[in-house]
Scaffold this active site. Structure first.
Site, PDB file in Angstrom:
ATOM      1  N   SER A 201      68.882 -33.013  38.762  1.00  0.00           N
ATOM      2  CA  SER A 201      68.939 -33.715  37.593  1.00  0.00           C
ATOM      3  C   SER A 201      69.184 -35.434  37.913  1.00  0.00           C
ATOM      4  O   SER A 201      69.387 -35.871  38.814  1.00  0.00           O
ATOM      5  CB  SER A 201      70.273 -33.480  36.001  1.00  0.00           C
ATOM      6  OG  SER A 201      70.101 -33.818  34.950  1.00  0.00           O
ATOM      7  N   GLU A 260      60.225 -30.337  29.256  1.00  0.00           N
ATOM      8  CA  GLU A 260      61.317 -31.196  29.538  1.00  0.00           C
ATOM      9  C   GLU A 260      61.007 -32.769  28.635  1.00  0.00           C
ATOM     10  O   GLU A 260      61.362 -33.176  28.255  1.00  0.00           O
ATOM     11  CB  GLU A 260      62.101 -31.494  31.125  1.00  0.00           C
ATOM     12  CG  GLU A 260      62.646 -30.110  31.679  1.00  0.00           C
ATOM     13  CD  GLU A 260      63.125 -31.703  32.322  1.00  0.00           C
ATOM     14  OE1 GLU A 260      63.717 -32.165  32.893  1.00  0.00           O
ATOM     15  OE2 GLU A 260      62.580 -30.830  33.943  1.00  0.00           O
ATOM     16  N   HIS A 311      65.093 -28.550  31.170  1.00  0.00           N
ATOM     17  CA  HIS A 311      66.064 -29.231  31.990  1.00  0.00           C
ATOM     18  C   HIS A 311      67.065 -28.728  31.936  1.00  0.00           C
ATOM     19  O   HIS A 311      67.217 -28.927  33.347  1.00  0.00           O
ATOM     20  CB  HIS A 311      66.446 -30.057  31.047  1.00  0.00           C
ATOM     21  CG  HIS A 311      66.764 -31.676  32.123  1.00  0.00           C
ATOM     22  ND1 HIS A 311      66.501 -31.561  33.282  1.00  0.00           N
ATOM     23  CD2 HIS A 311      68.517 -31.340  32.243  1.00  0.00           C
ATOM     24  CE1 HIS A 311      67.244 -33.079  33.634  1.00  0.00           C
ATOM     25  NE2 HIS A 311      68.735 -32.509  33.406  1.00  0.00           N
TER      26      HIS A 311
END
Length: 330
Positions: A201, A260, A311
């Site tokens: 991330s 995602e 995610h």
């Protein structure tokens, strides 16, 4: 056995008929019977009390991860206090030293990565793969993800446009290069030609920033679900400078969860717009294609979209695949 049951045994033994012909024998037998009954009653009461009492248990202790250690260190570059985790392979260091992988968000990622690496070490005689020294870079707050600290450390500097609490990636990289790496090298023999950086991330964004601005810092880069979207895709403005320099390319892996870019049916309209704008899957795939299409990138760049992962969940397959990618890299 209950107390009433024990009392019943006592009553039966004391009141049972005796047919001995002589009175003295009856008295002796009665005395022995009373003694046996008293012993039976005492045993029954003891058993009842033991059954009624809770089982003895030792106090709960903090869980420990074998072959791992941690320490806190205050950085002179960032002013932040970091919690550094380390796991050392059971086998002695090879002549060239241990390969070493540094993982961001160490409070959350270290334990899983250390166990994966230990498994790789246990299978090394079969696979021929040398396990790595695993270093997790976390925060002394103890949070799995320290949102404030990681936002500052993992986002690139954009000059005057940097928002408060962002843009500290340069200082954080200075900490890794001039404070953390020397500390690790003082205590362990490592192979400087085999070092990897993993981030997810915002951590993946930092991995790309490091790759584009100081590519020689590591020989393997694993950017999991990188936040390429951050600050209008600013990190991509750093790409041309990386491509303009002829060099020995590092190994590069980009990963993403296939879900995602697929908003849930229950998501609000605002979140749907955000998912569409961030283009997590498309952006990672396009960057991998751009890097892999370069003369130096041929055979050096790998892309994975993990099916059925979003995610948050994709970090675990990314850790596993990224570690394997690093350990097998030559």
């Amino acid at each position: 056995m209950s107390i009433s049951a024990a009392q019943h045994i006592f009553d039966q033994q004391v009141q049972s008929p005796y047919r001995q012909p002589h009175a003295w024998r009856r008295r002796k037998s009665l005395t022995l019977s009373k003694r046996s009954a008293a012993l039976a009653l005492a045993a029954a009461l003891t058993l009842t009390q033991a059954m009624a009492a809770p089982a003895a248990a030792e106090a709960w202790q903090p869980a420990q991860l074998q072959h791992a250690a941690q320490r806190d260190m205050l950085s002179r570059h960032t002013g932040q206090r970091y919690r550094i985790f380390i796991s050392v392979p059971a086998a002695p260091a090879p002549a060239a030293g241990y390969p070493v992988i540094y993982a961001l968000d160490g409070n959350a990622a270290f334990a899983s990565l250390a166990l994966m690496n230990r498994t790789a070490g246990q299978r090394s005689k079969v696979t021929g793969v040398q396990p790595a020294l695993v270093v997790g870079i976390g925060y002394a707050s103890g949070d799995d993800y320290d949102a404030r600290a990681r936002t500052l450390d993992y986002t690139p500097p954009v000059g005057a446009a940097s928002a408060a609490g962002e843009g500290g990636a340069g200082r954080f990289l200075d900490f890794i290069e001039s404070e953390l790496k020397p500390l690790i090298e003082q205590e362990y023999r490592i192979d400087r030609r085999r070092q990897a950086l993993f981030g997810h991330s915002y951590g993946g964004l930092f991995v790309l920033h490091t790759l584009f601005t100081r590519p020689a810092a590591f020989q393997t880069y694993v950017a999991a679900s990188p936040s390429i979207w951050w600050h209008e895709r600013f990190v991509l403005t750093q790409l041309p400078a990386f491509l303009d320099v002829r060099r020995e390319w590092p190994q590069i892996m980009l990963t993403v969860g296939a879900l995602e870019q697929m908003p849930a049916a229950t998501d609000s309209a605002e979140r749907r717009d955000m998912v569409a704008q961030r283009r997590m899957v498309a952006a990672a795939r396009e960057l991998a294609a751009t890097l892999g299409g370069q003369p130096g990138g041929a055979g050096k760049v790998v892309f994975h979209a993990f099916a059925d992962e979003d995610h948050g969940s994709t970090v675990f397959p990314a850790l596993s695949r990224g570690l394997e990618f690093f350990l097998r890299a030559k």
